[in-house]
Design a protein around this motif. Structure first.
Motif, mmCIF file in Angstrom:
data_model
loop_
_atom_site.group_PDB
_atom_site.id
_atom_site.type_symbol
_atom_site.label_atom_id
_atom_site.label_comp_id
_atom_site.label_asym_id
_atom_site.label_seq_id
_atom_site.Cartn_x
_atom_site.Cartn_y
_atom_site.Cartn_z
ATOM 1 N N GLN A 31 -14.610 -16.978 -36.583
ATOM 2 C CA GLN A 31 -15.695 -18.257 -37.914
ATOM 3 C C GLN A 31 -16.625 -18.948 -37.466
ATOM 4 O O GLN A 31 -17.469 -19.370 -37.211
ATOM 5 C CB GLN A 31 -14.217 -18.578 -38.376
ATOM 6 C CG GLN A 31 -14.923 -20.234 -39.182
ATOM 7 C CD GLN A 31 -16.056 -19.527 -40.937
ATOM 8 O OE1 GLN A 31 -15.701 -18.313 -40.495
ATOM 9 N NE2 GLN A 31 -16.767 -20.241 -40.627
ATOM 10 N N ASN A 70 -9.972 -10.211 -38.663
ATOM 11 C CA ASN A 70 -10.383 -10.350 -39.514
ATOM 12 C C ASN A 70 -9.849 -9.735 -41.030
ATOM 13 O O ASN A 70 -9.577 -10.380 -41.747
ATOM 14 C CB ASN A 70 -11.738 -10.890 -39.589
ATOM 15 C CG ASN A 70 -12.180 -12.145 -38.925
ATOM 16 O OD1 ASN A 70 -11.898 -12.219 -38.405
ATOM 17 N ND2 ASN A 70 -13.809 -11.202 -38.044
ATOM 18 N N GLU A 95 -15.842 -23.493 -45.817
ATOM 19 C CA GLU A 95 -15.778 -23.035 -44.629
ATOM 20 C C GLU A 95 -14.960 -22.262 -43.928
ATOM 21 O O GLU A 95 -15.082 -21.163 -42.995
ATOM 22 C CB GLU A 95 -16.889 -23.443 -43.540
ATOM 23 C CG GLU A 95 -17.580 -24.721 -44.639
ATOM 24 C CD GLU A 95 -16.944 -25.695 -44.866
ATOM 25 O OE1 GLU A 95 -16.553 -26.296 -44.419
ATOM 26 O OE2 GLU A 95 -18.293 -26.741 -45.589
ATOM 27 N N ASN A 152 -15.575 -16.540 -43.446
ATOM 28 C CA ASN A 152 -15.421 -14.595 -41.949
ATOM 29 C C ASN A 152 -14.407 -14.178 -42.560
ATOM 30 O O ASN A 152 -15.218 -12.856 -42.993
ATOM 31 C CB ASN A 152 -14.814 -14.902 -41.162
ATOM 32 C CG ASN A 152 -13.745 -15.347 -40.824
ATOM 33 O OD1 ASN A 152 -12.756 -16.868 -41.702
ATOM 34 N ND2 ASN A 152 -12.890 -15.069 -40.262
#
Length: 312
Positions: A66, A86, A273, A277
């Protein structure tokens, strides 16, 4: 006075005509059009970039963490490689809701796209090989249904399913997906040329019934068209967004498109935010099954699209 001697045809001298030299066959050289070739190459390159750059951006940014996602260049890798972490975070975030959305999408594709393909095969075969009153009217209805966009029917479909108390259930997505006018039209055209009428008549003379003739004789010949319709229906159901948006309110029944949109909305808010990702990685995982399906069924798909283009 004697008559002049007439030369016989054999002894008659030939007229002094100039000798004709045989002409050499002219070689036909292809007309070169460099400007047109360069233009087509440039246009093809632009289309290729338009198609591949978003995919490349998605693949590159799914390997970033991220913090590096916000600090690095979008079309190049960062110093750290976080693809597998991820993927793990995407599959386990919010108690594994992404896996739930994936299973929902597979359910909608299996029942919706699979059922649409089966109905298109049956209907297209019947329309191509059987004569019945009103066939032209059916053809007009199918062409008209192909011309109508699906979004125009979304609100009437919602009102109808709301009266039957089927909204916010999987059937509100599966049942409308069973109707594929384009798939029906494609199978109609394909079956017309792919199945010789003489072959059906020979099977009937040998004593085979209509069901056995369809299963044993016609169905193997319809395989390329079936795969083509299946791919179109699968892509349409997999990427369907607007219909689940108005039909479903429970996040447990969301497909991947609607679930990723909810994650993206959450990432756009203040403090959200941290999952951006995960949105990128989830989008990458979403398109992998479609790419695999097209690569595995490519040869059937190409033959199905070209069938019927040349009449024998």
């Amino acid at each position: 006075m004697g008559t002049p001697a007439v030369a016989s045809p054999r002894t008659r001298p030939r007229s002094a005509s100039p000798l004709r030299t045989p002409r050499r066959a002219r070689r036909l050289h292809p007309v070169s059009r460099p400007r047109r070739s360069i233009t087509l190459t440039l246009l093809t390159g632009l289309v290729l970039l338009y198609a591949l750059v978003p995919l490349l951006w998605l693949l590159i940014n799914s390997t970033k963490t991220q913090p590096s996602l916000m600090d690095s260049f979008g079309l190049w890798f960062s110093g750290d490689f976080a693809l597998f972490s991820n993927i793990g975070d995407t599959l386990t975030y919010d108690d594994g809701v992404f896996v739930r959305w994936l299973l929902n999408t597979l359910l909608y594709v299996a029942l919706g796209a699979g059922g649409a393909t089966m109905l298109a095969v049956l209907g297209g075969y019947a329309l191509a090989k059987f004569d019945f009153p009103g066939k032209r009217a059916v053809f007009a209805v199918i062409i008209g249904a192909v011309a109508v966009p699906g979004t125009a029917l979304a609100v009437p479909t919602f009102l109808m399913f709301s009266e039957m108390s089927l909204t916010n259930t999987p059937w509100a997505v599966i049942i409308p997906s069973l109707i594929s006018p384009f798939g029906l039209y494609l199978m109609w055209v394909f079956a017309t040329d792919a199945i010789p009428t003489e072959l059906l008549e020979a099977a009937r003379i040998d004593g085979a019934g209509e069901f056995r003739t369809f299963v044993s004789v016609s169905l193997p010949l319809l395989a390329p068209g079936m795969v083509t319709v299946l791919l179109f229906s699968m892509v349409h159901t997999w990427n369907n967004y607007f219909l689940p948006l108005i039909m479903l309110k429970d996040p447990d029944w969301y497909p991947l498109t609607l679930g990723l949109k909810s994650w993206n909305d959450q990432a756009a808010t203040a403090g959200g935010e941290a999952i951006f990702n995960l949105v990128i990685t989830g989008s990458l995982l979403t398109i992998i099954p479609l790419i695999a399906a097209f690569l595995l069924l490519q040869r059937y798909w190409q033959s199905g699209l070209s069938a019927g283009s040349v009449k024998q």
